[in-house]
Design an enzyme around this catalytic site. Structure first.
Site, PDB file in Angstrom:
ATOM      1  NE  ARG A   1       9.502 -66.333 -30.510  1.00  0.00           N
ATOM      2  CZ  ARG A   1       9.040 -66.804 -31.664  1.00  0.00           C
ATOM      3  NH1 ARG A   1       9.802 -67.531 -32.455  1.00  0.00           N
ATOM      4  NH2 ARG A   1       7.797 -66.572 -32.047  1.00  0.00           N
TER       5      ARG A   1
ATOM      6  CG  HIS B   1      14.681 -69.885 -39.365  1.00  0.00           C
ATOM      7  ND1 HIS B   1      14.300 -69.004 -40.353  1.00  0.00           N
ATOM      8  CD2 HIS B   1      15.429 -69.164 -38.503  1.00  0.00           C
ATOM      9  CE1 HIS B   1      14.806 -67.814 -40.103  1.00  0.00           C
ATOM     10  NE2 HIS B   1      15.496 -67.884 -38.980  1.00  0.00           N
TER      11      HIS B   1
END
Length: 134
Positions: free
Chosen positions: A95, A100
Site C-alpha cells: 500500500r 509513490h
C-alpha cells in the site's frame, strides 16, 4: 455496536471484479485498476478492523493508541484476521508503495500481493459480518 460494512463489501466486490477482468484480459489498464481498488479496500480494512477492536475493548482509547503492528496482532488474537503481522506488513508495504510516483516495477510488485490481501480482506469481512449478526 454494529459496523456499517456496505462500503467495505462494495470495495471488496470491486476488487474481485477487477481481478477477474485482469485474469481474462491481462490488460495493463485493468492491472492499474486492480492496484487502485486494492488501495481503497486496504484503507477500509484497516479502518474497520480498528473500529471493531475499539468496540470489543473495555478501553477503546487503548486501541487508538496502539501501533499498527500491535493492532494487527490483536486483531489476529481475537479471530478477526487469519494472517499475522508478517503478512500484513507485506500488505502495508504494498500500500505504501502505491503512494509513490508510478513505476512499472513497483506496480508489478504490488500487484502480485493483491490476491493474498483479497483473501485476508474477505476473511475480515466475514468476521465483521458475524459480529454484526450477534
Amino acid at each position: 455496536m454494529k459496523l456499517e460494512l456496505s462500503s467495505f463489501e462494495k470495495a471488496l466486490a470491486s476488487l474481485d471484479e477487477a481481478l477477474a477482468e485482469y485474469d481474462r484480459t491481462q490488460s495493463q489498464f485493468v492491472k492499474d485498476a486492480c492496484i487502485q481498488r486494492f488501495e481503497y479496500t486496504y484503507e477500509l480494512a484497516h479502518k474497520l478492523l480498528k473500529r471493531q477492536l475499539e468496540a470489543m475493548s473495555p478501553n477503546p482509547s487503548e486501541i487508538d493508541q496502539m501501533s499498527f503492528p500491535d493492532m494487527i496482532r490483536t486483531g489476529a488474537e481475537r479471530g478477526l484476521l487469519s494472517q499475522s503481522w508478517d503478512h500484513w506488513k507485506y500488505f502495508r508495504d504494498a500500500r505504501n508503495a502505491t503512494s509513490h510516483a508510478y513505476n512499472e516495477k513497483k506496480a508489478n510488485e504490488v500487484f502480485v500481493r493483491i490476491p493474498a490481501f483479497r483473501d485476508e480482506a474477505a476473511f475480515l469481512l466475514a468476521r465483521l459480518q458475524e459480529r454484526n449478526a450477534e
